[in-house]
Design a protein around this motif. Structure first.
Motif, PDB file in Angstrom:
ATOM      1  N   HIS A 240       0.839  -1.200   0.000  1.00 36.18           N
ATOM      2  CA  HIS A 240       0.000   0.000   0.000  1.00 36.18           C
ATOM      3  C   HIS A 240       0.878   1.256   0.000  1.00 36.18           C
TER       4      HIS A 240
ATOM      5  N   THR B 100       1.635   3.497  -3.631  1.00 42.05           N
ATOM      6  CA  THR B 100       1.017   4.830  -3.698  1.00 42.05           C
ATOM      7  C   THR B 100       2.063   5.945  -3.642  1.00 42.05           C
TER       8      THR B 100
ATOM      9  N   ASP C 129      -7.618  -9.620  -3.117  1.00 40.59           N
ATOM     10  CA  ASP C 129      -8.694  -8.968  -3.864  1.00 40.59           C
ATOM     11  C   ASP C 129      -8.086  -8.099  -4.968  1.00 40.59           C
ATOM     12  N   LYS C 130      -8.961  -7.494  -5.752  1.00 40.39           N
ATOM     13  CA  LYS C 130      -8.512  -6.739  -6.930  1.00 40.39           C
ATOM     14  C   LYS C 130      -7.587  -5.584  -6.548  1.00 40.39           C
ATOM     15  N   GLU C 131      -7.943  -4.846  -5.485  1.00 35.81           N
ATOM     16  CA  GLU C 131      -7.120  -3.708  -5.078  1.00 35.81           C
ATOM     17  C   GLU C 131      -5.749  -4.159  -4.577  1.00 35.81           C
ATOM     18  N   GLU C 132      -5.710  -5.263  -3.813  1.00 33.22           N
ATOM     19  CA  GLU C 132      -4.427  -5.763  -3.308  1.00 33.22           C
ATOM     20  C   GLU C 132      -3.515  -6.195  -4.446  1.00 33.22           C
TER      21      GLU C 132
ATOM     22  N   HIS D  63      -3.608  -5.035  -7.471  1.00 32.37           N
ATOM     23  CA  HIS D  63      -3.215  -3.794  -8.144  1.00 32.37           C
ATOM     24  C   HIS D  63      -2.039  -3.135  -7.411  1.00 32.37           C
ATOM     25  N   ARG D  64      -2.108  -3.075  -6.077  1.00 27.55           N
ATOM     26  CA  ARG D  64      -1.031  -2.467  -5.290  1.00 27.55           C
ATOM     27  C   ARG D  64       0.275  -3.251  -5.435  1.00 27.55           C
TER      28      ARG D  64
ATOM     29  N   GLU E 127       1.685  -2.346  -8.839  1.00 33.26           N
ATOM     30  CA  GLU E 127       2.205  -0.973  -8.799  1.00 33.26           C
ATOM     31  C   GLU E 127       3.522  -0.934  -8.031  1.00 33.26           C
TER      32      GLU E 127
END
Length: 198
Positions: free
Chosen positions: A102, A106, A156-159, A161-162, A165
């Motif tokens: 995270h 970011t 999950d999708k956000e994890e 994605h992170r 990234e």
């Protein structure tokens, strides 16, 4: 003698089981609230590892020798405790990695946030955002590849994605580049907002 040993062993097992249940219950209750608190994750991970190491150490031989049946009962119980603690350590490790993802994932947002802070404070006060932005790159250390201890299907999708990234930031950025971004934002802010000396 054997009866006394059984009573002591049973009582100890009940206490250990209660303590493990209480700790697991508390960890479950607080995990959602503290998932983005890196210090809390580090504390939990250290506690898990300490407890696992404690259970993994050889224990002193008891003065009362248990019977063959008692010894067989104690072995699986101890192995189950070690296995449960290992699962807890693994879960803590996954949480630590997701927190790092995270932060690392970011980093570009931190650059924007620093610019906003500087422009609203007359290019002076940042609330530590500048140092946080530079130190964010340290969280990228484990993202050279997809971390082996993570199961991508369980994220999950956000994890996911992170994680990706973070891999990109690890590959394309460096601590030096973050320092360069910080300095250029500060310089740009001063050029626009700080009046030149007469």
């Amino acid at each position: 003698m054997a009866t006394s040993f059984l009573v002591v062993a049973f009582g100890g097992g009940v206490l250990a089981g209660w303590a493990t249940w209480e700790r697991t219950t508390k960890a479950t209750e607080t995990s959602a609230a503290s998932v983005h608190d890196p210090q809390e994750v580090k504390r939990e991970l250290k506690a898990c590892r300490r407890e696992l190491a404690k259970l993994s150490r050889p224990r002193a031989t008891p003065t009362a020798v248990p019977t063959a049946g008692e010894a067989n009962d104690a072995g699986p119980e101890s192995a189950a405790k070690v296995e449960a603690l290992q699962k807890e350590v693994d879960a803590c490790r996954v949480r630590e990695t997701l927190v790092n993802a995270h932060v690392c994932g970011t980093m570009r947002d931190h650059i924007t946030m620093l610019s906003v802070f500087l422009n609203h404070s007359g290019c002076v006060e940042t609330g530590g955002v500048d140092e946080h932005m530079v130190n964010s790159f340290d969280k990228c250390a484990e993202f050279e590849d997809f971390p082996a201890h993570l199961d991508e299907d369980e994220l999950d999708k956000e994890e996911r994605h992170r994680i990706y990234e973070s891999k990109n930031n690890r590959r394309l950025s460096s601590r030096e580049s973050m320092v360069g971004w910080r300095d250029s934002i500060l310089e740009d802010c001063r050029e626009r907002l700080v009046p030149p000396e007469k």
